[in-house]
Write a protein that holds these residues in place. Sequence first.
Motif, mmCIF file in Angstrom:
data_model
loop_
_atom_site.group_PDB
_atom_site.id
_atom_site.type_symbol
_atom_site.label_atom_id
_atom_site.label_comp_id
_atom_site.label_asym_id
_atom_site.label_seq_id
_atom_site.Cartn_x
_atom_site.Cartn_y
_atom_site.Cartn_z
ATOM 1 N N THR A 88 -3.021 -0.422 4.649
ATOM 2 C CA THR A 88 -2.040 -1.377 4.125
ATOM 3 C C THR A 88 -1.393 -0.917 2.823
ATOM 4 O O THR A 88 -0.516 -1.599 2.287
ATOM 5 N N PHE A 89 -1.860 0.193 2.283
ATOM 6 C CA PHE A 89 -1.263 0.748 1.064
ATOM 7 C C PHE A 89 -1.600 2.231 0.999
ATOM 8 O O PHE A 89 -2.441 2.717 1.765
ATOM 9 N N PHE A 158 6.842 -2.857 -3.046
ATOM 10 C CA PHE A 158 6.383 -4.254 -3.085
ATOM 11 C C PHE A 158 4.902 -4.303 -3.438
ATOM 12 O O PHE A 158 4.477 -5.127 -4.255
ATOM 13 N N ASN A 159 4.107 -3.426 -2.810
ATOM 14 C CA ASN A 159 2.664 -3.396 -3.103
ATOM 15 C C ASN A 159 2.402 -3.110 -4.575
ATOM 16 O O ASN A 159 1.512 -3.709 -5.186
ATOM 17 N N GLU A 160 3.137 -2.160 -5.140
ATOM 18 C CA GLU A 160 2.949 -1.813 -6.555
ATOM 19 C C GLU A 160 3.359 -2.975 -7.460
ATOM 20 O O GLU A 160 2.687 -3.262 -8.460
ATOM 21 N N LYS A 187 -1.997 -15.255 1.450
ATOM 22 C CA LYS A 187 -2.853 -14.300 0.734
ATOM 23 C C LYS A 187 -2.199 -12.915 0.758
ATOM 24 O O LYS A 187 -1.438 -12.602 1.674
ATOM 25 N N PRO A 188 -2.522 -12.066 -0.232
ATOM 26 C CA PRO A 188 -1.977 -10.692 -0.201
ATOM 27 C C PRO A 188 -2.340 -9.993 1.104
ATOM 28 O O PRO A 188 -3.437 -10.189 1.632
ATOM 29 N N ARG A 189 -1.409 -9.183 1.610
ATOM 30 C CA ARG A 189 -1.629 -8.493 2.892
ATOM 31 C C ARG A 189 -2.339 -7.162 2.705
ATOM 32 O O ARG A 189 -2.452 -6.370 3.635
ATOM 33 N N THR A 190 -2.728 -6.888 1.478
ATOM 34 C CA THR A 190 -3.393 -5.620 1.173
ATOM 35 C C THR A 190 -4.455 -5.850 0.099
ATOM 36 O O THR A 190 -4.321 -6.769 -0.725
#
Length: 262
Positions: A88-89, A158-160, A187-190
Amino acid sequence: MILEAKDIQNNWVQFMANIDAHITGDRKRKLIGFYEKYQERIMLMPAAHKKEYHNAFPGGYVEHINRVVRCALKQYDLWSDEGADMTTFTKEELVFSAINHDLGKMGDENEESYIPQTDKWRKEKLGEDYMFNTKVPFASVPDRGLFLLQSHGIQYTFNEMLAIQTHDGLYDEGNKKYLFAFMPEQKPRTCLPFILHQADLMAARIEFEREWLPKLKGEKDSLDTKKSNFTLDANTKSTSSTKTKALNSIKSEGLKNMLDNL
Ligand SMILES: [Fe+2]
């Protein structure tokens, strides 16, 4: 705690080496350019303005960031071994977030956030070697860090964005909207934000223990009475010509008297 000039210099070399090893594409060049532009300020920054917090000494910021990067990479392996979804990341996203999670502490383009304390009483009684620079308008550390990145054309994913924004976890009430959700879709996806938060928490706790546990035990050697030699070692290997510059030659207005004041 006081870092020797050589340690400050070596930490900076490691800081830049992390960018070189983990960041790719055009933003690597931009990120290196950004940190070279603000090198004098960032390599001497504390990680906090009060001794009660962590790494509130010259060079404390970079030392903290390097520790967070190391802890994050170790946490990556732990989460992976325990079955977290590591698709996921990317590792680059993890290291980019770790390197830049506290960037907002530097202040804005012209002014440092933390400047030497001018109030003798607060310095001696409260251990505040630094104070906030009132010339810098308020912004949260994550907001200012993200602003600095975007204003220098450094793109983040987006993750960062999510990881940098929530790196303080639930210590920051503002993160509840991301981390306190009960609905699965909210909830966060990662797990990236959780890995970064744990790495940051671990680093800050270790830095607190190193600074305070000996003092709380009353160990005499823990008192910071010895002044260090802050002249950089010109023989230390460096990838940048400015890295050999003596620390006391800094041009930055808010920092140039710092070494005498600490
Ligand atoms: Fe941090």
